[in-house]
Design an enzyme around this catalytic site. Sequence first.
Site, short mmCIF file in Angstrom:
data_model
loop_
_atom_site.label_atom_id
_atom_site.label_comp_id
_atom_site.label_asym_id
_atom_site.label_seq_id
_atom_site.Cartn_x
_atom_site.Cartn_y
_atom_site.Cartn_z
N ARG A 12 -7.10 1.55 2.95
CA ARG A 12 -6.25 2.71 3.43
C ARG A 12 -4.95 2.25 3.04
NH1 ARG A 12 -2.20 3.70 6.79
NH2 ARG A 12 -2.82 2.04 8.05
N ASP A 13 -4.29 1.20 4.05
CA ASP A 13 -2.96 1.16 3.71
C ASP A 13 -2.37 0.70 2.42
OD1 ASP A 13 -0.19 1.70 4.83
OD2 ASP A 13 -0.27 -0.50 5.38
N HIS A 207 3.97 -6.05 7.43
CA HIS A 207 4.35 -5.98 5.96
C HIS A 207 5.39 -7.33 5.48
CE1 HIS A 207 2.99 -1.88 4.78
NE2 HIS A 207 2.62 -1.86 6.11
N CYS A 238 3.90 2.49 2.66
CA CYS A 238 3.78 3.78 3.51
C CYS A 238 4.71 4.73 2.38
CB CYS A 238 4.44 3.49 4.83
SG CYS A 238 4.71 5.38 5.43
#
Lengths: 300, 300
Positions: A12-13, A207, A238
């Site tokens: 996902r990320d 992060h 992001c």
Amino acid sequence: MTSVQLVEVGPRDGLQNEQILLSIDDKVELISRSVDAGVRRVEAVSFVNPKRVPQMAGAEEVMAQVPRVDGVSYIGLVLNRRGLDRALTAAVDEVNAVVVATEEFSRRNQGCSVDEGIAAAIDVVHDAREAGLRTTVTIAVSFGCPFSGEVAPEWIGEIIARLTDGAAPDEIALADTIGVGVPAQVRTLADLAAAHAPGIPQRWHFHNTRNTGYANALTALECGAGALDASIGGFGGCPFAPAATGNIASEDLLYALDRSNVTTGVDMYGLIEAAEWLGRSLEKSVPALLGRAGGFPDAR
Amino acid sequence: MTSVQLVEVGPRDGLQNEQILLSIDDKVELISRSVDAGVRRVEAVSFVNPKRVPQMAGAEEVMAQVPRVDGVSYIGLVLNRRGLDRALTAAVDEVNAVVVATEEFSRRNQGCSVDEGIAAAIDVVHDAREAGLRTTVTIAVSFGCPFSGEVAPEWIGEIIARLTDGAAPDEIALADTIGVGVPAQVRTLADLAAAHAPGIPQRWHFHNTRNTGYANALTALECGAGALDASIGGFGGCPFAPAATGNIASEDLLYALDRSNVTTGVDMYGLIEAAEWLGRSLEKSVPALLGRAGGFPDAR
């Protein structure tokens, strides 16, 4: 502390900001490789508008093909009722709703105010729980915001309190979306979360944008973290956060955990292989360091 | 803990493994830039055999040109009496003697056994102190060795005890030469050092080879570290340690310290500029992340 859950967020990320779009088969392979390596929670898909995040298209097809292994839980990111309906149809095991803690970022990322975001997350948690799913709410930009700078920890505490009062999710995740946090902030937020959401397990999302991500993760563990997010190879970011490159890498985090005698049940070398495969698929070098450096040396 | 000394080791450990040899003027510029940014201790030169470490040639010429600023202390690496004589002639302020904690690494790096290394370091400390210099002994591969693997912390404790009994250096530095350490090891070694060398300040030297270096540095600070080594831009490594790339970067460490309200007197942006200059001189991209990511965002 002798164990922690590793939540693999690479599918996902890790992927959502990448320019090369992976096929459904490749996404399923990434998920399968993490499960084969021993990961038991995978943030596998995001039920957001694929026009906004093209890499997240085909969530239903991905979920139709992932290996359904006993003890493995798949998480879908869900922002609203429409996303939850898709998540239920796709048969994820858990949903992760997101509240963005600052107004400008919330409007850009979620298209709503913070208050509206909190209300939406509470609704998602209620409805998901009713449907039998496990629920997490992630609070994005908890450590700092690219638009408004400092984020008062007391404000994060208030969001936690409102979420707890409104829906008591099964888990609260605190996210350093743009990689600005330091361990002192982790300790402050962990204390606030314990005070405002007593008994609710804490999950953390870091992060490594400024080389503080691993220190933050290890500090969260000291503070009693139930789960740590990480991404195979350290890919990720992001799409709406400038310079928010680099989730902490699953294999690099695992090295630190293994050497600290913290058990996860995950095989670091399986993750290193998965990262190399993913790097080839994305036509990028792997940000993680373990694949290059190798594990702790054996005696010769 | 509200302050710590940043020891800039870029001119020594940062450069010694680089293929492009910097001119004397460039080395002096690197040192001057760190002093201009506020650094007050610089490991500026190494009095080793330039045939073995060509980048370290010209130590005397470098020391003849560095800015002699009030409160700035220049450290020279010294392995033996011959090196100390050169250090005295060159008028460094401090010497750093090195003991390698494992036999194979000691023979390869120092050309002697560990016992001989300890004896040599004790001699260097005695003679340097007699000559009026401040003294440090660094214990290399304290966290793990590329040849013998695990290094028992109790053995490091014994080396510390023997150095303390034999010479009581002004400072003991514990080095993770190949970047394998984790915070749990830092805590163990800090306790052992405090027990075996009570009252002697601790200095720490970390590499970020496996993404644990910054977590280790911040943990050392919690344990009462007096000084932390770091290298502008995160360049560096050991010519005799396979894959020992990357000192922790001064500017990235400083970001974490600044955001944790730990004062150093050093300006992060000055270090970022110095790193960019050094990257151009070495024809390499800068490993540090702060230059790319930028500091903590201002409110817009």
